[in-house]
Motif scaffolding. Structure first.
Motif, PDB file in Angstrom:
ATOM      1  N   LEU A  46       0.930  -1.296   0.070  1.00  0.00           N
ATOM      2  CA  LEU A  46       0.247  -0.129   0.161  1.00  0.00           C
ATOM      3  C   LEU A  46       1.004   1.188   0.002  1.00  0.00           C
ATOM      4  CD1 LEU A  46      -2.715   1.710   0.220  1.00  0.00           C
ATOM      5  CD2 LEU A  46      -2.682   1.090   2.762  1.00  0.00           C
ATOM      6  N   ALA A  47       1.951   1.265   0.795  1.00  0.00           N
ATOM      7  CA  ALA A  47       2.851   2.468   0.935  1.00  0.00           C
ATOM      8  C   ALA A  47       3.239   2.593  -0.421  1.00  0.00           C
ATOM      9  CB  ALA A  47       3.921   2.073   1.845  1.00  0.00           C
ATOM     10  N   ARG A  48       3.728   1.570  -1.145  1.00  0.00           N
ATOM     11  CA  ARG A  48       4.497   1.804  -2.645  1.00  0.00           C
ATOM     12  C   ARG A  48       3.468   2.352  -3.565  1.00  0.00           C
ATOM     13  NH1 ARG A  48       7.186  -4.201  -2.056  1.00  0.00           N
ATOM     14  NH2 ARG A  48       9.115  -3.472  -1.094  1.00  0.00           N
ATOM     15  N   GLU A  49       2.200   1.850  -3.315  1.00  0.00           N
ATOM     16  CA  GLU A  49       1.254   2.396  -4.172  1.00  0.00           C
ATOM     17  C   GLU A  49       0.949   3.858  -4.042  1.00  0.00           C
ATOM     18  OE1 GLU A  49      -2.641   0.671  -4.950  1.00  0.00           O
ATOM     19  OE2 GLU A  49      -1.861  -1.186  -5.875  1.00  0.00           O
ATOM     20  N   LEU A  50       0.809   4.431  -2.589  1.00  0.00           N
ATOM     21  CA  LEU A  50       0.572   5.539  -2.317  1.00  0.00           C
ATOM     22  C   LEU A  50       1.776   6.655  -2.942  1.00  0.00           C
ATOM     23  CD1 LEU A  50      -0.791   5.074   1.115  1.00  0.00           C
ATOM     24  CD2 LEU A  50      -2.097   6.119  -0.754  1.00  0.00           C
ATOM     25  N   LEU A  51       3.044   6.027  -2.618  1.00  0.00           N
ATOM     26  CA  LEU A  51       4.042   7.068  -3.195  1.00  0.00           C
ATOM     27  C   LEU A  51       4.142   6.913  -4.628  1.00  0.00           C
ATOM     28  CD1 LEU A  51       6.943   5.276  -1.032  1.00  0.00           C
ATOM     29  CD2 LEU A  51       6.088   7.618  -0.796  1.00  0.00           C
ATOM     30  N   SER A  52       3.913   6.050  -5.445  1.00  0.00           N
ATOM     31  CA  SER A  52       3.471   6.279  -6.627  1.00  0.00           C
ATOM     32  C   SER A  52       2.478   7.149  -7.088  1.00  0.00           C
ATOM     33  CB  SER A  52       3.453   4.892  -7.400  1.00  0.00           C
ATOM     34  OG  SER A  52       3.131   4.945  -8.773  1.00  0.00           O
ATOM     35  N   ALA A  53       1.430   7.013  -6.526  1.00  0.00           N
ATOM     36  CA  ALA A  53       0.146   7.661  -6.767  1.00  0.00           C
ATOM     37  C   ALA A  53       0.498   9.416  -6.558  1.00  0.00           C
ATOM     38  CB  ALA A  53      -1.172   7.392  -5.998  1.00  0.00           C
ATOM     39  N   PHE A  54       1.180   9.770  -5.574  1.00  0.00           N
ATOM     40  CA  PHE A  54       1.486  11.075  -5.177  1.00  0.00           C
ATOM     41  C   PHE A  54       2.781  11.689  -5.866  1.00  0.00           C
ATOM     42  CE2 PHE A  54      -1.575  10.408  -1.997  1.00  0.00           C
ATOM     43  CZ  PHE A  54      -2.277  11.401  -1.524  1.00  0.00           C
ATOM     44  N   GLY A  55       3.652  10.759  -6.470  1.00  0.00           N
ATOM     45  CA  GLY A  55       4.693  11.030  -6.973  1.00  0.00           C
ATOM     46  C   GLY A  55       5.896  11.236  -5.902  1.00  0.00           C
ATOM     47  N   GLY A  56       5.907  10.637  -4.822  1.00  0.00           N
ATOM     48  CA  GLY A  56       6.921  10.662  -3.957  1.00  0.00           C
ATOM     49  C   GLY A  56       6.400  10.986  -2.528  1.00  0.00           C
ATOM     50  N   LEU A  57       7.320  10.853  -1.713  1.00  0.00           N
ATOM     51  CA  LEU A  57       7.114  11.192  -0.122  1.00  0.00           C
ATOM     52  C   LEU A  57       6.927  12.414   0.182  1.00  0.00           C
ATOM     53  CD1 LEU A  57       7.114   9.700   2.442  1.00  0.00           C
ATOM     54  CD2 LEU A  57       9.659  10.303   3.005  1.00  0.00           C
ATOM     55  N   ARG A  58       7.412  13.445  -0.410  1.00  0.00           N
ATOM     56  CA  ARG A  58       7.331  14.824   0.047  1.00  0.00           C
ATOM     57  C   ARG A  58       5.863  15.097  -0.484  1.00  0.00           C
ATOM     58  NH1 ARG A  58      10.208  20.192  -2.255  1.00  0.00           N
ATOM     59  NH2 ARG A  58       8.651  21.584  -1.161  1.00  0.00           N
ATOM     60  N   SER A  59       5.485  14.905  -1.611  1.00  0.00           N
ATOM     61  CA  SER A  59       4.173  15.262  -2.181  1.00  0.00           C
ATOM     62  C   SER A  59       3.128  14.727  -1.397  1.00  0.00           C
ATOM     63  CB  SER A  59       4.046  14.827  -3.538  1.00  0.00           C
ATOM     64  OG  SER A  59       4.733  15.437  -4.595  1.00  0.00           O
ATOM     65  N   LEU A  60       3.305  13.482  -0.837  1.00  0.00           N
ATOM     66  CA  LEU A  60       2.321  12.682   0.055  1.00  0.00           C
ATOM     67  C   LEU A  60       2.172  13.720   1.488  1.00  0.00           C
ATOM     68  CD1 LEU A  60       0.438  10.511   1.106  1.00  0.00           C
ATOM     69  CD2 LEU A  60       2.476   9.108   1.654  1.00  0.00           C
ATOM     70  N   LEU A  61       3.431  13.929   2.192  1.00  0.00           N
ATOM     71  CA  LEU A  61       3.405  14.642   3.459  1.00  0.00           C
ATOM     72  C   LEU A  61       3.004  16.129   3.385  1.00  0.00           C
ATOM     73  CD1 LEU A  61       6.962  13.808   4.630  1.00  0.00           C
ATOM     74  CD2 LEU A  61       4.715  12.532   5.098  1.00  0.00           C
ATOM     75  N   SER A  62       2.836  16.676   2.129  1.00  0.00           N
ATOM     76  CA  SER A  62       2.500  17.976   1.783  1.00  0.00           C
ATOM     77  C   SER A  62       1.164  18.036   1.327  1.00  0.00           C
ATOM     78  CB  SER A  62       3.443  18.962   0.962  1.00  0.00           C
ATOM     79  OG  SER A  62       3.500  18.048  -0.300  1.00  0.00           O
ATOM     80  N   ALA A  63       0.467  17.070   0.999  1.00  0.00           N
ATOM     81  CA  ALA A  63      -0.724  17.098   0.418  1.00  0.00           C
ATOM     82  C   ALA A  63      -2.058  17.525   1.379  1.00  0.00           C
ATOM     83  CB  ALA A  63      -1.289  15.665   0.081  1.00  0.00           C
ATOM     84  N   ASP A  64      -2.899  18.394   0.618  1.00  0.00           N
ATOM     85  CA  ASP A  64      -3.948  18.791   1.650  1.00  0.00           C
ATOM     86  C   ASP A  64      -5.001  17.527   2.075  1.00  0.00           C
ATOM     87  OD1 ASP A  64      -5.921  18.422  -0.518  1.00  0.00           O
ATOM     88  OD2 ASP A  64      -5.782  20.460  -1.095  1.00  0.00           O
ATOM     89  N   VAL A  65      -5.978  18.206   3.027  1.00  0.00           N
ATOM     90  CA  VAL A  65      -6.577  16.966   3.661  1.00  0.00           C
ATOM     91  C   VAL A  65      -7.530  16.489   2.544  1.00  0.00           C
ATOM     92  CG1 VAL A  65      -8.346  18.776   4.309  1.00  0.00           C
ATOM     93  CG2 VAL A  65      -8.210  16.731   5.666  1.00  0.00           C
ATOM     94  N   GLU A  66      -8.141  17.207   1.642  1.00  0.00           N
ATOM     95  CA  GLU A  66      -9.070  16.607   0.653  1.00  0.00           C
ATOM     96  C   GLU A  66      -8.286  15.482  -0.244  1.00  0.00           C
ATOM     97  OE1 GLU A  66      -8.768  19.781   1.091  1.00  0.00           O
ATOM     98  OE2 GLU A  66     -10.605  20.208   2.145  1.00  0.00           O
ATOM     99  N   ARG A  67      -7.153  15.805  -0.730  1.00  0.00           N
ATOM    100  CA  ARG A  67      -6.361  14.862  -1.613  1.00  0.00           C
ATOM    101  C   ARG A  67      -5.737  13.784  -0.734  1.00  0.00           C
ATOM    102  NH1 ARG A  67      -0.636  15.318  -4.656  1.00  0.00           N
ATOM    103  NH2 ARG A  67      -0.915  13.528  -5.914  1.00  0.00           N
ATOM    104  N   PHE A  68      -5.321  13.951   0.336  1.00  0.00           N
ATOM    105  CA  PHE A  68      -4.933  12.905   1.134  1.00  0.00           C
ATOM    106  C   PHE A  68      -6.005  11.910   1.644  1.00  0.00           C
ATOM    107  CE2 PHE A  68      -3.851  10.791   5.250  1.00  0.00           C
ATOM    108  CZ  PHE A  68      -2.565  10.610   5.299  1.00  0.00           C
ATOM    109  N   CYS A  69      -7.202  12.627   1.887  1.00  0.00           N
ATOM    110  CA  CYS A  69      -8.188  11.582   2.503  1.00  0.00           C
ATOM    111  C   CYS A  69      -8.776  10.753   1.228  1.00  0.00           C
ATOM    112  CB  CYS A  69      -8.984  12.153   3.284  1.00  0.00           C
ATOM    113  SG  CYS A  69      -8.608  12.935   5.067  1.00  0.00           S
TER     114      CYS A  69
END
Length: 223
Positions: A46-69
């Motif tokens: 799941l973590a690998r899929e999320l990193l791929s979908a967001f384009g990396g760790l930093r983009s995931l960590l800085s995503a707003d609440v709507e995109r994250f959820c």
């Protein structure tokens, strides 16, 4: 296969405890945070899929609440937990900076400024205030602007420095574009602030611009 069925040396949590967090990949660290996967996917998958979908760790960590959820396996509880972890990290860096001293460890200064400013979507202008031993008294945000500008007034900068009884300061602001190269306006503002603070015997040690990287005026010989 569940992570519990993996060899113990390959399980992210056990690997972290045995070798330290730095030994883990981005996906493994994220899996420790997620704790569980979803149907058909382990926490690491799941973590690998999320990193791929967001384009990396930093983009995931800085995503707003709507995109994250909206992402698989995440939600408001996980978002709240992540924001708490990020804020703990910022506060840890701030404490490290106050404890170690800015001039003895410039790396701590950069890590703190990057953690504080890099992911802001608007331009923020702030100031590290230092005592006469160059220990950190505080960090103050002096101006919040649009995506590419923040209005900074020398009079307010002087007032903030005197209020903290600072002997020296380091300016910092972010470029939301990610390009940390100083502009002509950045250079002009720095000169104006140096002149204003000189009248009250407060030294300006540096001006750091935060983007994808950090640019130091002092290291560039620009002040």
């Amino acid at each position: 296969m569940s992570i519990r069925d993996w060899p113990e040396t390959e399980r992210p949590r056990e690997k972290l405890l045995a070798n330290g967090a730095a030994a883990l990949s981005d996906a493994e660290l994220l899996a420790v945070f997620l704790r569980t996967g979803v149907a058909g996917l382990s926490a690491v998958d799941l973590a690998r899929e999320l990193l791929s979908a967001f384009g990396g760790l930093r983009s995931l960590l800085s995503a707003d609440v709507e995109r994250f959820c909206a992402a698989k396996g995440l939600g408001r509880a996980k978002y709240a937990q992540l924001q708490a972890v990020l804020e703990l990290s910022r506060r840890h860096l701030a404490e490290e900076l106050r404890r170690e001293g800015v001039l003895r460890d410039p790396g701590s200064t950069r890590r703190f400024l990057q953690a504080r400013l890099r992911d802001e979507t608007r331009e923020l202008f702030g100031m590290l205030l230092l005592d006469n031993q160059h220990q950190v008294l505080a960090f103050e945000v002096l101006a919040i602007g649009t995506i590419n500008a923040a209005a900074v007034y020398p009079r307010e900068v002087v007032k903030a420095a005197l209020r903290r009884n600072a002997a020296a300061v380091i300016f910092a602001h972010n470029h939301p574009s990610g390009v940390a190269e100083p502009s002509a306006a950045d250079r002009e503002l720095t000169e104006r602030l140096i002149t204003a603070l000189r009248t009250v015997d407060i030294r300006v040690l540096d001006h750091v611009i935060v983007g994808e990287d950090c640019v130091s005026f002092a290291e560039r010989g620009m002040m």
